[in-house]
Design an enzyme around this catalytic site. Structure first.
Site, PDB file in Angstrom:
ATOM      1  N   ASP A 137      -4.511  -6.381  -5.021  1.00 20.17           N
ATOM      2  CA  ASP A 137      -3.444  -5.394  -4.869  1.00 20.17           C
ATOM      3  C   ASP A 137      -2.159  -5.993  -5.453  1.00 20.17           C
ATOM      4  O   ASP A 137      -1.921  -7.197  -5.343  1.00 20.17           O
ATOM      5  CB  ASP A 137      -3.192  -5.094  -3.387  1.00 20.17           C
ATOM      6  CG  ASP A 137      -4.294  -4.267  -2.750  1.00 20.17           C
ATOM      7  OD1 ASP A 137      -5.331  -4.042  -3.399  1.00 20.17           O
ATOM      8  OD2 ASP A 137      -4.108  -3.862  -1.583  1.00 20.17           O
ATOM      9  N   MET A 172       2.731  -8.649   2.600  1.00 23.50           N
ATOM     10  CA  MET A 172       2.563  -7.416   1.841  1.00 23.50           C
ATOM     11  C   MET A 172       3.928  -6.757   1.685  1.00 23.50           C
ATOM     12  O   MET A 172       4.682  -6.636   2.652  1.00 23.50           O
ATOM     13  CB  MET A 172       1.605  -6.484   2.592  1.00 23.50           C
ATOM     14  CG  MET A 172       1.159  -5.283   1.786  1.00 23.50           C
ATOM     15  SD  MET A 172       0.176  -4.208   2.855  1.00 23.50           S
ATOM     16  CE  MET A 172      -0.789  -3.335   1.694  1.00 23.50           C
TER      17      MET A 172
HETATM   18  C1  UD2 Z   1      -5.535  -1.176   1.552  1.00 22.27           C
HETATM   19  C2  UD2 Z   1      -6.293  -2.354   0.946  1.00 22.27           C
HETATM   20  C3  UD2 Z   1      -6.495  -2.083  -0.529  1.00 22.27           C
HETATM   21  C4  UD2 Z   1      -7.275  -0.804  -0.740  1.00 22.27           C
HETATM   22  C5  UD2 Z   1      -6.637   0.358   0.029  1.00 22.27           C
HETATM   23  C6  UD2 Z   1      -7.562   1.555   0.159  1.00 22.27           C
HETATM   24  C7  UD2 Z   1      -5.826  -4.417   2.171  1.00 22.27           C
HETATM   25  C8  UD2 Z   1      -4.894  -5.541   2.382  1.00 22.27           C
HETATM   26  N1  UD2 Z   1      -5.501  -3.563   1.181  1.00 22.27           N
HETATM   27  O1  UD2 Z   1      -4.256  -1.189   0.922  1.00 22.27           O
HETATM   28  O2  UD2 Z   1      -7.146  -3.188  -1.168  1.00 22.27           O
HETATM   29  O3  UD2 Z   1      -8.589  -1.029  -0.392  1.00 22.27           O
HETATM   30  O4  UD2 Z   1      -6.282   0.015   1.360  1.00 22.27           O
HETATM   31  O5  UD2 Z   1      -7.748   2.187  -1.036  1.00 22.27           O
HETATM   32  O6  UD2 Z   1      -6.806  -4.293   2.837  1.00 22.27           O
HETATM   33  N2  UD2 Z   1      -1.715   1.305  -6.524  1.00 22.27           N
HETATM   34  C9  UD2 Z   1      -0.718   1.517  -7.492  1.00 22.27           C
HETATM   35  N3  UD2 Z   1      -0.132   2.743  -7.598  1.00 22.27           N
HETATM   36  C10 UD2 Z   1      -0.487   3.783  -6.805  1.00 22.27           C
HETATM   37  C11 UD2 Z   1      -1.478   3.571  -5.817  1.00 22.27           C
HETATM   38  C12 UD2 Z   1      -2.061   2.317  -5.686  1.00 22.27           C
HETATM   39  O7  UD2 Z   1      -0.363   0.594  -8.237  1.00 22.27           O
HETATM   40  O8  UD2 Z   1       0.082   4.874  -6.967  1.00 22.27           O
HETATM   41  C13 UD2 Z   1      -2.441   0.006  -6.486  1.00 22.27           C
HETATM   42  C14 UD2 Z   1      -1.572  -1.155  -6.068  1.00 22.27           C
HETATM   43  O9  UD2 Z   1      -2.046  -2.339  -6.692  1.00 22.27           O
HETATM   44  C15 UD2 Z   1      -1.821  -1.178  -4.580  1.00 22.27           C
HETATM   45  C16 UD2 Z   1      -3.324  -0.880  -4.513  1.00 22.27           C
HETATM   46  O10 UD2 Z   1      -3.515   0.080  -5.543  1.00 22.27           O
HETATM   47  O11 UD2 Z   1      -1.485  -2.420  -4.004  1.00 22.27           O
HETATM   48  C17 UD2 Z   1      -3.814  -0.339  -3.158  1.00 22.27           C
HETATM   49  O12 UD2 Z   1      -3.080   0.799  -2.767  1.00 22.27           O
HETATM   50  P1  UD2 Z   1      -2.119   0.776  -1.461  1.00 22.27           P
HETATM   51  O13 UD2 Z   1      -1.251  -0.434  -1.539  1.00 22.27           O
HETATM   52  O14 UD2 Z   1      -1.444   2.080  -1.352  1.00 22.27           O
HETATM   53  O15 UD2 Z   1      -3.160   0.654  -0.285  1.00 22.27           O
HETATM   54  P2  UD2 Z   1      -3.063  -0.149   1.124  1.00 22.27           P
HETATM   55  O16 UD2 Z   1      -1.805  -0.936   1.199  1.00 22.27           O
HETATM   56  O17 UD2 Z   1      -3.328   0.771   2.231  1.00 22.27           O
HETATM   57 MN    MN Z   2      -0.579  -1.893  -0.207  1.00 20.92          MN
END
Ligand code: UD2
Ligand code: MN
Length: 287
Positions: free
Chosen positions: A137, A229
């Site tokens: 991520d 994060m």
């Molecule tokens: C969790 C998970 C992640 C992923 C997600 C479910 C952990 C620590 N992280 O993160 O790996 O499995 O849930 O899908 O368990 N991104 C963009 N632009 C966007 C959307 C996403 O760049 O518009 C990328 C970016 O690298 C981001 C990653 O996708 O860090 C995951 O998306 P998130 O940060 O919204 O998801 P999160 O924090 O719930």
């Molecule tokens: Mn995230």
């Protein structure tokens, strides 16, 4: 460096392998995201060390592994600057032969993180003979550089203790965040599924693929594998997809036909910055 009898650097004497434990690690790191960091700020101190495309390899020894770091991306430029600012010095101290690949989803269709990961793996292999793939991520920065961005005999979950989850695993089989799979391990599970559109599930599906292929995961000690994060809300066009829960029941049926072997996309642009290789792709999001 030695004097006198030492052979000149150009002698072609083969380099020694790098030590198993990199000698210049710092341990616990201070990480903060309040400072505004432009790419220019981040580039300046790193420019003598990096090669175009966010590439590095140690000068004085042969790295243990060739590692491609794959980052799924869309419209998170502020996070990208923080990530690059913190990660490059860490990866350099870890003596990796590495490259950073930011895989940017074109347009504003539904996000597909897992497909971007598959694309990153495929595109990175066109560049170099990478042996290990770290999928990360953009918003996760390690708090200890002893958490090595390398592969091991099992698929590895590196983001064990994330501040957002109070530094504990929210559930035992979690495999999201930062993971490391060797080329063989990733091939064995046919990569990620390409069909998880929107938020959620793709990481659990990968976990199930690993188990279904008879492997298990390993994790570094939670004292070391701590992460910060960057705080963020849910992005546009990446809403939680309720269908993904049902899809998790179908992993054994889909693993063989949905993954690296069915990957289809179009590369729109490849841009090599000093800090990263930025690949913009059309993932063929549903209309
Ligand atoms: C969790 C998970 C992640 C992923 C997600 C479910 C952990 C620590 N992280 O993160 O790996 O499995 O849930 O899908 O368990 N991104 C963009 N632009 C966007 C959307 C996403 O760049 O518009 C990328 C970016 O690298 C981001 C990653 O996708 O860090 C995951 O998306 P998130 O940060 O919204 O998801 P999160 O924090 O719930
Ligand atoms: Mn995230």
């Amino acid at each position: 460096h030695q004097n006198g009898t030492a052979m000149p650097a150009t002698s072609g004497r083969p380099l020694e392998p790098c030590p198993d434990i990199p000698p210049n690690l710092q341990g616990v790191l201070y990480v903060e995201f309040r400072t505004n960091r432009t790419l220019e700020d981040v580039r300046r101190p790193l420019s003598p060390l990096l090669q175009q495309g966010g590439r590095y390899k140690p000068a004085n020894c042969v790295a243990k592994q060739k590692v491609a770091i794959i980052i799924p991306f869309r419209n998170r430029y502020e996070h990208l600057s923080h990530w690059l600012h913190y990660l490059h010095p860490i990866l350099i101290r870890q003596q990796l032969d590495y490259g950073v690949y930011v895989i940017n989803q074109e347009g504003d269709g539904v996000f597909n993180k897992a497909k971007l990961m598959n694309i990153g793996h495929t595109e990175a292999l066109k560049d170099y003979d990478y042996e290990c793939f770290v999928f990360s991520d953009i918003d996760l920065v390690p708090l200890n550089d002893r958490n090595l961005y390398r592969c091991s005999d099992k698929p590895r979950h590196l983001s064990v203790a994330v501040d957002k989850f109070n530094f504990t695993l929210p559930y035992n089989t979690i495999f999201g965040g930062v993971t490391a799979l060797s080329r063989e391990q990733f091939l064995k599970v046919n990569g990620f599924s390409n069909t998880f559109w929107g938020w959620g599930g793709e990481d659990d599906d990968l976990y199930q693929r690993i188990v279904f292929r008879g492997m298990s995961i390993s994790r570094p000690d939670s004292v070391i594998a701590r992460y910060k994060m960057i705080k963020h809300g849910r992005d546009l066009h990446n809403d939680r997809n309720p269908d993904n829960v049902q899809k998790l029941k179908e992993t054994p049926q889909t693993i063989d036909r949905d993954g690296l072997n069915s990957l289809s996309y179009t590369v729109r642009n490849i841009r090599k910055d000093l800090l990263y290789t930025f690949i913009t792709v059309d993932v063929q999001a549903p209309a």
